[in-house]
Write an enzyme that holds these catalytic residues in place. Sequence first.
Site, PDB file in Angstrom:
ATOM      1  N   LYS A   1       0.899  -1.036  -0.138  1.00 23.36           N
ATOM      2  CA  LYS A   1      -0.001   0.084  -0.203  1.00 23.36           C
ATOM      3  C   LYS A   1       0.939   1.368   0.024  1.00 23.36           C
ATOM      4  CE  LYS A   1      -4.646  -1.111   1.920  1.00 23.36           C
ATOM      5  NZ  LYS A   1      -5.639  -0.543   2.681  1.00 23.36           N
TER       6      LYS A   1
ATOM      7  N   LYS B   1      -5.437 -10.929  -6.483  1.00 22.46           N
ATOM      8  CA  LYS B   1      -6.622 -10.707  -5.368  1.00 22.46           C
ATOM      9  C   LYS B   1      -7.736  -9.985  -6.029  1.00 22.46           C
ATOM     10  CE  LYS B   1      -6.704  -8.528  -1.657  1.00 22.46           C
ATOM     11  NZ  LYS B   1      -6.500  -7.911  -0.298  1.00 22.46           N
TER      12      LYS B   1
ATOM     13  N   LYS C   1     -11.334  -4.325  -4.064  1.00 26.13           N
ATOM     14  CA  LYS C   1     -12.202  -3.203  -4.545  1.00 26.13           C
ATOM     15  C   LYS C   1     -11.551  -2.105  -4.955  1.00 26.13           C
ATOM     16  CE  LYS C   1     -12.591  -3.095   0.623  1.00 26.13           C
ATOM     17  NZ  LYS C   1     -13.546  -3.241   1.519  1.00 26.13           N
TER      18      LYS C   1
HETATM   19  P1  TYM Z   1     -10.658  -5.528   4.407  1.00 21.36           P
HETATM   20  O1  TYM Z   1     -11.480  -4.619   4.565  1.00 21.36           O
HETATM   21  O2  TYM Z   1      -9.469  -5.433   3.317  1.00 21.36           O
HETATM   22  O3  TYM Z   1     -11.448  -6.935   3.957  1.00 21.36           O
HETATM   23  C1  TYM Z   1     -12.372  -7.345   4.717  1.00 21.36           C
HETATM   24  C2  TYM Z   1     -12.283  -8.959   4.854  1.00 21.36           C
HETATM   25  O4  TYM Z   1     -12.492  -9.541   3.545  1.00 21.36           O
HETATM   26  C3  TYM Z   1     -11.342 -10.510   3.226  1.00 21.36           C
HETATM   27  N1  TYM Z   1     -11.269 -10.365   1.779  1.00 21.36           N
HETATM   28  C4  TYM Z   1     -11.053 -11.316   0.994  1.00 21.36           C
HETATM   29  N2  TYM Z   1     -11.125 -12.663   1.079  1.00 21.36           N
HETATM   30  C5  TYM Z   1     -11.122 -13.379   0.318  1.00 21.36           C
HETATM   31  N3  TYM Z   1     -10.802 -13.119  -0.976  1.00 21.36           N
HETATM   32  C6  TYM Z   1     -10.556 -11.754  -1.524  1.00 21.36           C
HETATM   33  N4  TYM Z   1     -10.548 -11.542  -2.544  1.00 21.36           N
HETATM   34  C7  TYM Z   1     -10.899 -10.975  -0.105  1.00 21.36           C
HETATM   35  N5  TYM Z   1     -10.679  -9.720  -0.117  1.00 21.36           N
HETATM   36  C8  TYM Z   1     -11.022  -8.996   1.102  1.00 21.36           C
HETATM   37  C9  TYM Z   1     -10.388  -9.896   4.137  1.00 21.36           C
HETATM   38  O5  TYM Z   1      -9.294 -10.776   4.125  1.00 21.36           O
HETATM   39  C10 TYM Z   1     -11.081  -9.494   5.248  1.00 21.36           C
HETATM   40  O6  TYM Z   1     -11.459 -10.769   6.326  1.00 21.36           O
HETATM   41  N6  TYM Z   1      -7.377  -4.950   7.995  1.00 21.36           N
HETATM   42  C11 TYM Z   1      -8.700  -5.712   7.603  1.00 21.36           C
HETATM   43  C12 TYM Z   1      -9.835  -5.217   8.453  1.00 21.36           C
HETATM   44  C13 TYM Z   1      -9.515  -5.334   9.996  1.00 21.36           C
HETATM   45  C14 TYM Z   1      -9.530  -6.483  10.731  1.00 21.36           C
HETATM   46  C15 TYM Z   1      -9.645  -5.949  12.144  1.00 21.36           C
HETATM   47  C16 TYM Z   1     -10.169  -7.865  10.541  1.00 21.36           C
HETATM   48  C17 TYM Z   1      -9.527  -4.242  10.759  1.00 21.36           C
HETATM   49  N7  TYM Z   1      -9.347  -4.615  12.012  1.00 21.36           N
HETATM   50  C18 TYM Z   1      -9.724  -6.988  13.159  1.00 21.36           C
HETATM   51  C19 TYM Z   1     -10.145  -8.603  11.532  1.00 21.36           C
HETATM   52  C20 TYM Z   1      -9.875  -8.309  12.640  1.00 21.36           C
HETATM   53  C21 TYM Z   1      -8.890  -5.512   6.215  1.00 21.36           C
HETATM   54  O7  TYM Z   1      -8.408  -4.510   5.741  1.00 21.36           O
HETATM   55  O8  TYM Z   1     -10.064  -6.080   5.632  1.00 21.36           O
END
Ligand code: TYM
Length: 334
Positions: A112, A195, A198
């Site tokens: 990022k 991957k 969004k």
């Molecule tokens: P974020 O917002 O990028 O994504 C949210 C969740 O979706 C999953 N995900 C995917 N799973 C499978 N295939 C994909 N292409 C895909 N894209 C996204 C992510 O693995 C995630 O589970 N850092 C985290 C948010 C966060 C969080 C936390 C998660 C903040 N605090 C505490 C767990 C516990 C994030 O950026 O997710």
Amino acid sequence: TPRVFSGIQPSGGLTLGNYLGAIKRFVDMQGPKFATIYCMVDLHAITVWQDPAALRRNTRELCAGFIASGIDPEQSILFNQSQVPEHAQLGWIFNCVARMGWMQRMTQWKDKAGKNQQNASLGLFAYPSLMAADILIYHATHVPVGEDQKQHLELTRDIAIKFNNDFGVDFFPVTEPVIEGAATRVMSLRDGTKKMSKSDPSDMSRINMTDDADAIAQKIRKAKTDPDALPSEIEGLEGRPDARNLVNIYAALADQSVEQVLAEVGGKQFREFKPMLAELAVSKLSPISSEMARLMNDQAEIDRILARGAERARVIAEPILRQTYDIVGMVSSA
Ligand code: TYM
């Protein structure tokens, strides 16, 4: 009862990756076995600049997406992070526990921040430390996520262990990542080695949870594939990332294993399989997107749900922060 925590950033619309890798799993974990806490992590979203009006809208739409997918706001605690100040407060304590070198090793930081790390926000660097606070402020032990969050969860364990060691306590639990199912890594429809995200500039690379039936069908029809027929055994998907991705998506949507799906579709050409996948995707996703649209018509109700969720979250978070401050040596009035 053990606590489950997970979060999603309101930094754009929901994708099929978020749904299959995260939200659908969150729904599975609701029930008598766990206390489930799910969060829209708006403080994480602003580690890269967000338009304020878009952030507000995305937060509400994400809440609608959770509910439309089957998260019950009575049974689970559903809220946005900034309404529970204890996340940021514990995050600060963890900034003083975690080491610069740990953060520097995070692949998400490297991706990022890009080449010009000097110009990335300090918040983006400290992102995983706030994430550890999200989880540990509830003493949560189970964290359902997609594959891409694995490294962050390992860091959460390291922070819990170092805190406990530094202060000679057994206070923060060591968390378990829950990375299960056929769709822990949903890939781009244009490139099976990337991957689904969004932030991909091509909208054809992803299915958005707000896409209508025509858009879903068109994106699947145009999805990249190879010229061979589908195999009947899993080994036959090796070295075929695009084929593997579509089969994984099918399995996750149908609640089947990849083996079961291949037993059914092995030998078929993609021109036969793609319409099957499109039909399945539309039948599972359309009800969710129309329910999201319906919920978005009553934003006051969404805001009430989030406020109520935050109130319930604070009942758990507040005493854990107070005990943390006490362990660290903060003088308090209590
Ligand atoms: P974020 O917002 O990028 O994504 C949210 C969740 O979706 C999953 N995900 C995917 N799973 C499978 N295939 C994909 N292409 C895909 N894209 C996204 C992510 O693995 C995630 O589970 N850092 C985290 C948010 C966060 C969080 C936390 C998660 C903040 N605090 C505490 C767990 C516990 C994030 O950026 O997710």
